[in-house]
Structures are given as C-alpha cells and as structure tokens.
Design a protein around this motif. Structure first.
Motif, short mmCIF file in Angstrom:
data_model
loop_
_atom_site.label_atom_id
_atom_site.label_comp_id
_atom_site.label_asym_id
_atom_site.label_seq_id
_atom_site.Cartn_x
_atom_site.Cartn_y
_atom_site.Cartn_z
N ASN A 42 61.98 16.57 7.68
CA ASN A 42 62.43 17.94 7.47
C ASN A 42 62.81 18.61 8.78
OD1 ASN A 42 62.17 17.91 4.73
ND2 ASN A 42 60.24 19.01 4.67
N LYS B 54 66.12 17.75 9.96
CA LYS B 54 67.16 18.15 8.99
C LYS B 54 67.79 16.95 8.28
CE LYS B 54 67.02 22.49 10.30
NZ LYS B 54 66.30 23.46 9.56
N THR C 278 66.14 15.48 5.51
CA THR C 278 65.82 15.71 4.11
C THR C 278 65.41 17.16 3.92
OG1 THR C 278 63.51 15.14 4.38
CG2 THR C 278 65.00 13.35 3.78
N ASP C 279 65.21 17.53 2.68
CA ASP C 279 64.73 18.87 2.36
C ASP C 279 63.56 18.73 1.38
OD1 ASP C 279 64.58 21.61 2.38
OD2 ASP C 279 65.97 21.83 0.70
N LEU C 280 62.51 18.06 1.83
CA LEU C 280 61.32 17.86 1.00
C LEU C 280 60.43 19.08 1.06
CD1 LEU C 280 60.38 14.23 2.08
CD2 LEU C 280 61.49 14.91 -0.03
N LYS C 281 59.80 19.40 -0.03
CA LYS C 281 58.83 20.49 -0.07
C LYS C 281 57.46 19.89 0.22
CE LYS C 281 62.05 23.22 -1.52
NZ LYS C 281 62.90 23.75 -0.51
#
Length: 51
Positions: free
Chosen positions: A25, A28, A30-33
């Motif tokens: 994350n 930048k 991935t956009d994992l929570k």
C-alpha cells in the motif's frame, strides 16, 4: 485439536502477510484495506485457547 498447528510460525506468518500488505500500500502497488485484515492476527490465538 488445533493447538499443535498454532505455533509461533503461524503467528509470524499472519503478521508478515499484514506487513507485506502494508508495504504494498505504501508503494502504491495495491489498495488493500489492511485494518480489515488486522483481526486475522488474533484468530489463531482464539483457536489455541478454545481447542
């Protein structure tokens, strides 16, 4: 029953996966929570307590 499977290696693996996700994350990629996956660090502890 599951106690032999829940060793320090399992906890290390779960923590390592969370740190890798956090790093991806920050880069930048991935956009994992990540905070949605944070309770996964405690699931092996509860399995170890109750089984």
């Amino acid at each position: 029953m599951l106690a032999p499977l829940l060793t320090d290696k399992v906890m290390t693996c779960v923590g390592s996966l969370l740190i890798i996700g956090l790093a991806l994350n920050m880069l930048k990629i991935t956009d994992l929570k990540i905070m949605n996956y944070a309770p996964a660090a405690f699931i092996p502890i509860f399995f170890g307590l109750f089984y």
